[in-house]
Scaffold this active site. Structure first.
Site, PDB file in Angstrom:
ATOM      1  N   HIS A  40      -1.127  -2.740  -6.819  1.00  0.00           N
ATOM      2  CA  HIS A  40      -1.982  -2.153  -5.794  1.00  0.00           C
ATOM      3  C   HIS A  40      -1.191  -1.554  -4.646  1.00  0.00           C
ATOM      4  O   HIS A  40      -1.535  -0.520  -4.108  1.00  0.00           O
ATOM      5  CB  HIS A  40      -2.940  -3.229  -5.279  1.00  0.00           C
ATOM      6  CG  HIS A  40      -4.003  -2.717  -4.378  1.00  0.00           C
ATOM      7  ND1 HIS A  40      -5.116  -2.047  -4.846  1.00  0.00           N
ATOM      8  CD2 HIS A  40      -4.129  -2.747  -3.036  1.00  0.00           C
ATOM      9  CE1 HIS A  40      -5.865  -1.706  -3.829  1.00  0.00           C
ATOM     10  NE2 HIS A  40      -5.307  -2.122  -2.722  1.00  0.00           N
ATOM     11  N   HIS A  52     -12.126  -0.313  -3.446  1.00  0.00           N
ATOM     12  CA  HIS A  52     -12.231  -1.730  -3.093  1.00  0.00           C
ATOM     13  C   HIS A  52     -13.084  -2.387  -4.168  1.00  0.00           C
ATOM     14  O   HIS A  52     -14.091  -3.046  -3.883  1.00  0.00           O
ATOM     15  CB  HIS A  52     -12.850  -1.895  -1.696  1.00  0.00           C
ATOM     16  CG  HIS A  52     -12.123  -2.901  -0.866  1.00  0.00           C
ATOM     17  ND1 HIS A  52     -12.734  -3.911  -0.184  1.00  0.00           N
ATOM     18  CD2 HIS A  52     -10.801  -3.056  -0.616  1.00  0.00           C
ATOM     19  CE1 HIS A  52     -11.833  -4.650   0.450  1.00  0.00           C
ATOM     20  NE2 HIS A  52     -10.652  -4.144   0.198  1.00  0.00           N
TER      21      HIS A  52
END
Lengths: 83, 232, 735
Positions: free
Chosen positions: C43, C87
């Protein structure tokens, strides 16, 4: 140290659509025979004092001044010793 | 003719109100920080929309204790013109400058859309340029627009002609179908007994320019300017 | 040596641990191990995607700005900064707060560049609403976006909502934010200047989200895993105060650099700011404001508590900057200073607990992942039309399609967003693109997000190209010139060669399409591991695109404006049933070839449309996408409920199946409406660009009527169309 729990609820005369929605949700989950459901707020506070009477007076003032809106809300509170 | 726009932590529509007064109407206007304790020479104070203090505890409950509010209450009691829009209206209710309280929308959702409101009282500083029963197209955007007062309170509002606007249909019909948030009697805006303080949930600053979809909101600001002009 | 279970539980592989040993030439401390584990997570470190992301063009027809955490373009003296981020995993676990903190995070990337956030868009994808958990996620995510966006005072003006079985078990929440600034007021996310103080501002640090990014976003969801404790809670009120304080601080010109503490919190901020500034940082953790007791150094370094930033301040000006933050009742503490040794030195009460070269942290290994075309695609790309019966009642089919969750009107969602605050919104949600005016200029910005993930599943390269083309087409329909792209690439497990093949092909598709349009990809985000035990998500390379409208008076919307206007079709209709919504909703088939995309034809019709709009000749413009021509015409008729206007479309002479004509999803088609005397002028413009042009009918009446070679295929009253199109989502959610 004293711990105060203040419960703020909508006045009986005020409609509570949130409470009603919760009731319907519970009923759809299979919980029947429910009466009215109302939703409120819990404010918990620690106070550095051992004088229950004095703290009680202070909390009354706080509720009337800020924590509850007397037009639409009622309040009650409990005071306990912190163990 | 001087306008003041109060800024609380969390106010969102202060810049929008400033823009209408300064850029569209070309009138002198200043921001007022909520911690100021004195008001300069103002003719009209605007309490703008937004989420002062995040709407924590209750909407407007904490903002009403900001230092500047004492001066604003004083200003209002002496007859100064005050307009509270959306969160501003909520702050005026919490501070007691207007009667009643705001509850959560009965739909339990935030709602943002254009609505129609009917002008009920055209003899106020805020509506003197409106025709009797004129219908204005002004948007709302709120979570708590469900105006509440008790039976006696409602009687008083009627008696003293304190209801400024009702939510209605495009043709002016005031009914449940055109009540977006459950507000008592479709009340969208009220004035105080004296007539110098207005609270309204719809946002006139969002409908003051044709390119935004409606210019009806401008009538309210222009009415204020005319009223104060006449007085001086 | 550190035990294998320890570093593996942090998400580090054996080889990665070996690399750390080589870099440090000693065993890493617990804090150092934690820092590597988060900075080198997929990420944060983009280990598996970086190699292919280099293909994306960084220049285009507008001057671009590429910063550390965001990017944008310059128009006159204004900088338009924008970015989209995912998200996904937090939203799957706790939809309201997951979506809320997603919004908070993307807004911070924008205002820390010095730009005032003026708009949000969100691209959301869920499994079918018929499943209770998907309904819970959907309503929770919408609630989260309204909770955060409304309070923080940034209007949510557009986006998309899609439903598909592949998202059950892994929803997608991609949030895009746009901000504007005077170009000389921008700030970088870097630390420079020996001795300059490093200031921490915003909320206190707690144990929120510890390991969130490294553990959550870098691995798939396993059945029954309890990930709730690693999700953070958003505080939009604090963020609003941060926006005002930060922009005020940047205005003083004493801010050397500033960065949001997002994924990987303090670790990411310190290492990336130092690395970007080619400097080092010496940080004292005791100075970090905290709201929990007994926090260990590694917890402080990994915490993902929200609404915090790090500022590199000009030495001597600390008090002035502090004063601004204190005015807004925000924490502002000096926690360290800039050094020139290239090291990130972390101290706990003076004692060094971590000391790593900044570049070592930020230059995570690059992995060259293997890829392989999935075998099932060959079968899936075949479609035997003869096996698909033509419907008897096209009216019924259209009404059913209008109810389809991916097509139906989304007002239930966007009416919960304040889409008017800041008074810039000229075209409200519901049209092809949102349009925002730029106060003080005669211009406006248009913005949209687009991706048809079914296309990307059936043909990743072409599907991704179409995402870019469709975004550009949507902008053109509002009268805007496509200007620049931000991408949010959502894919499955990159360690599976078939998933990685999808990723590689989508990136190549985006790169080629953007080059063809001459627009840059100025910012973006990659989200891997979007998989549940059931399946991976469809490859979803979401494209966020902005365009420039040169004259705000020429902005255009999708709904017909008046009776008796001519309806023009730019483009061709082909027998393109493959991969269509019609095929899925009506025949339950998800197969076929994705419609062809001819980029030259696409550009021809876009250029023709935009020229006609800029000349003031066009009353409405709408592109054809899901549901094809019939759905696009319906939307032009009923999307403004206060001014619904019917249409009589009787000049469609194509030799093909009627269902393909009505509902097929041929690309590169725009429907224009104009007054009768503008028709010839628009025809000339179309000829100039060699764009196929056809007058297919005219507006008017209270009915949508579509004929083909004298056969009436569609005849439906506007009220019926409106009811199906606008009421379905409400019924599904609240009925």
């Amino acid at each position: 140290m004293l711990e105060v729990k203040i419960y703020i609820t909508l006045k009986k005369t005020v409609a509570d659509p949130q409470g009603l929605t919760i009731k319907h949700a519970l009923e759809s989950l299979g919980y029947h025979n429910l009466g009215e459901v109302r939703i409120g707020k819990l404010i918990s506070m620690k106070v550095n004092s051992r004088d229950r009477k004095e703290v009680g007076q202070r909390i009354e003032e706080m509720c009337q001044k800020l924590l509850a809106n007397p037009i639409i809300e009622d309040y009650t509170f409990q005071i306990e010793e912190v163990k | 003719m001087r306008f003041g726009v109060v800024v609380f932590p969390g106010s969102n529509c202060d810049q929008d109100c400033f823009y209408v007064v300064n850029d569209v109407l070309k009138q002198p206007v200043r921001y007022i920080w909520h911690k100021d304790t004195k008001l300069d020479n103002f003719d009209c104070i605007i309490l703008p929309g937004g989420f002062s203090y995040g709407d924590y505890l209750r909407t407007g409950a904490i903002a009403r204790f900001s230092p500047i509010m004492n001066s604003i209450i004083d200003f209002a009691q002496k007859g100064g013109i005050v307009i509270g829009i959306c969160n501003g209206f909520q702050i005026l209710l919490e501070s007691g400058l207007l009667p009643g309280a705001m509850l959560r929308n009965t739909t339990l959702h935030f709602i943002c859309k254009y609505v129609y409101i009917k002008t009920e009282n055209t003899k106020t500083p805020f509506t003197n340029l409106c025709k009797k029963n004129q219908i204005l197209k002004i948007p709302i955007a709120h979570n708590e627009g469900n105006y509440y007062t008790d039976e006696a309170g409602l009687k008083n509002l009627d008696k003293n002609r304190q209801i400024a606007f009702h939510y209605c249909s495009a043709d002016g019909e005031v009914n449940k179908e055109h009540n977006p948030n459950g507000a008592l009697a479709n009340i969208a805006g009220i004035i105080n007994k004296q007539g110098n303080v207005l609270g309204m949930m719809p946002h006139p600053e969002r409908s003051s320019e044709k390119e935004l979809g409606s210019e009806d909101g401008l009538l309210i600001f222009k009415s204020i300017i005319k009223w104060i002009g006449n007085k001086s | 040596m550190v035990k294998q279970e320890v570093y593996r539980s942090l998400g580090l592989k054996d080889e990665e641990y070996q690399k750390i040993l080589e870099i440090l030439k000693r065993k890493p401390s617990p804090t150092e191990l934690a820092m590597f584990s988060v900075e080198w997570s997929e990420h944060c470190g983009y280990l598996r995607s970086r190699k292919w992301l280099r293909l994306l063009p960084k220049t285009g027809k507008y001057k671009t700005l590429i910063g550390e955490d965001s990017g944008g373009i310059i128009i006159d003296d204004l900088a338009i900064i924008f970015k989209m981020e995912s998200h996904n995993h937090p939203s799957q676990v706790e939809p309201k707060q997951g979506a809320a903190t997603g919004v908070g995070g993307i807004i911070r990337d924008i205002f820390t560049a010095g730009a005032r956030p003026i708009a949000l868009l969100d691209s959301l994808r869920f499994g079918p609403l018929s499943q209770a958990y998907n309904k819970y996620l959907f309503t929770g995510v919408i609630d989260g976006i309204q909770f955060y966006g409304n309070c923080v005072g940034v209007p949510t003006v557009g986006g998309e909502i899609y439903f598909d079985e592949s998202y059950t078990g892994n929803c997608l929440v991609n949030a895009m934010c746009i901000g504007i600034a005077k170009k000389d007021k921008l700030v970088r996310a870097r630390a420079n200047g020996l001795g300059n103080p490093i200031m921490y501002v915003g909320s206190s640090t707690g144990r929120d989200g510890i390991g969130g990014c490294s553990i959550l976003a870098s691995h798939e969801f396993k059945e029954g895993e309890e990930k709730r404790p690693t999700v953070q809670i958003g505080d939009p009120f604090t963020e609003k105060c941060l926006i005002e304080a930060t922009l005020e601080a940047i205005n003083t010109r004493y801010v050397v650099g500033i960065k949001d503490m997002g994924a990987a919190g303090l670790t990411c901020c310190t290492s990336e700011m130092a690395s970007a500034g080619n400097s080092g940082m010496d940080i004292e953790l005791q100075a970090v404001p905290r709201r929990e007791e007994n926090m260990q150094p590694w917890e402080l370094m990994m915490s993902e508590s929200q609404e915090r930033m790090l500022i590199c301040v000009k030495k001597g000006k600390e008090e002035q900057i502090k004063k601004i933050f204190l005015k807004w009742d925000l924490n502002a503490s000096i926690i360290g200073e800039v050094t020139n040794d290239g090291l990130v030195t972390i101290r706990d009460d003076g004692k060094i607990v971590a000391q790593i070269k900044a570049h070592s942290l930020t230059q995570a290994p690059i992995y060259d992942m293997p890829y392989r075309k999935p075998r099932y695609l060959r079968e899936l790309n075949k479609l035997e039309l003869s096996k698909i019966p033509e419907p008897k009642d096209y009216n019924k089919v259209l009404l059913k399609l209008l109810k389809a969750p991916s097509i139906t009107n989304k007002a239930w969602g966007y009416e919960q967003y304040d889409h008017m605050v800041q008074t810039n919104t000229i075209v409200l949600p519901g049209s092809d693109a949102a349009v925002l005016r730029l106060k003080g200029t005669s211009r406006a910005i248009a913005a949209t997000t687009d991706c048809n993930s079914r296309y990307c599943f059936l043909n990743p390269y072409r599907g991704a190209q179409i995402a870019v083309a469709e975004a550009a087409r949507n902008l053109v329909c509002s009268g805007a010139h496509p200007a620049a792209v931000t991408d949010c690439l959502n894919f499955g497990n990159p360690e599976k060669p078939e998933s990685f093949w999808q990723f590689k092909n989508c990136v190549e598709g985006i790169a080629d399409a953007c080059r063809s349009f001459n627009i840059a990809v100025v910012s973006g985000n990659v989200s891997f591991y979007n998989e549940s035990p059931k399946s991976a998500i469809n490859p979803t390379p979401t494209i966020g695109m902005i365009g420039i409208i040169n004259d705000i008076n020429k902005a255009c919307a999708q709904n017909f404006q008046q009776e008796d206007d001519a309806i023009i079709l730019l483009g061709y209709c082909r027998q393109d049933l493959g991969a269509s919504e019609y095929l899925k909703e009506i025949h339950n088939i998800m197969k076929g070839n994705v419609p062809q995309l001819d980029l030259r034809l696409e550009q021809a019709i876009q250029k023709a449309a935009i020229k006609a709009i800029e000349r003031g000749l066009v009353n409405s413009a709408h592109d054809c996408s899901e549901g094809g021509l019939a759905v696009a015409l319906t939307e032009s008729c009923v999307s403004n409920k206060y001014n619904m206007i019917g249409a009589n479309v009787n000049n469609l002479n194509y030799d093909m199946r009627a269902d393909a004509l009505l509902f097929g999803e041929s690309q590169s088609r725009i429907i224009l409406s104009c007054s009768k005397d503008s028709v010839e002028k628009i025809r000339k413009i179309a000829l100039e660009f060699k764009a196929p042009f056809r007058v297919i009918g005219k507006t008017g009446g209270r009915v949508l009527r579509i004929l083909e070679a004298k056969e009436e295929l569609i005849y439906l009253p506007l009220e019926d169309l409106f009811e199906e199109w606008s009421g379905s989502l409400n019924k599904e959610l609240e009925g």
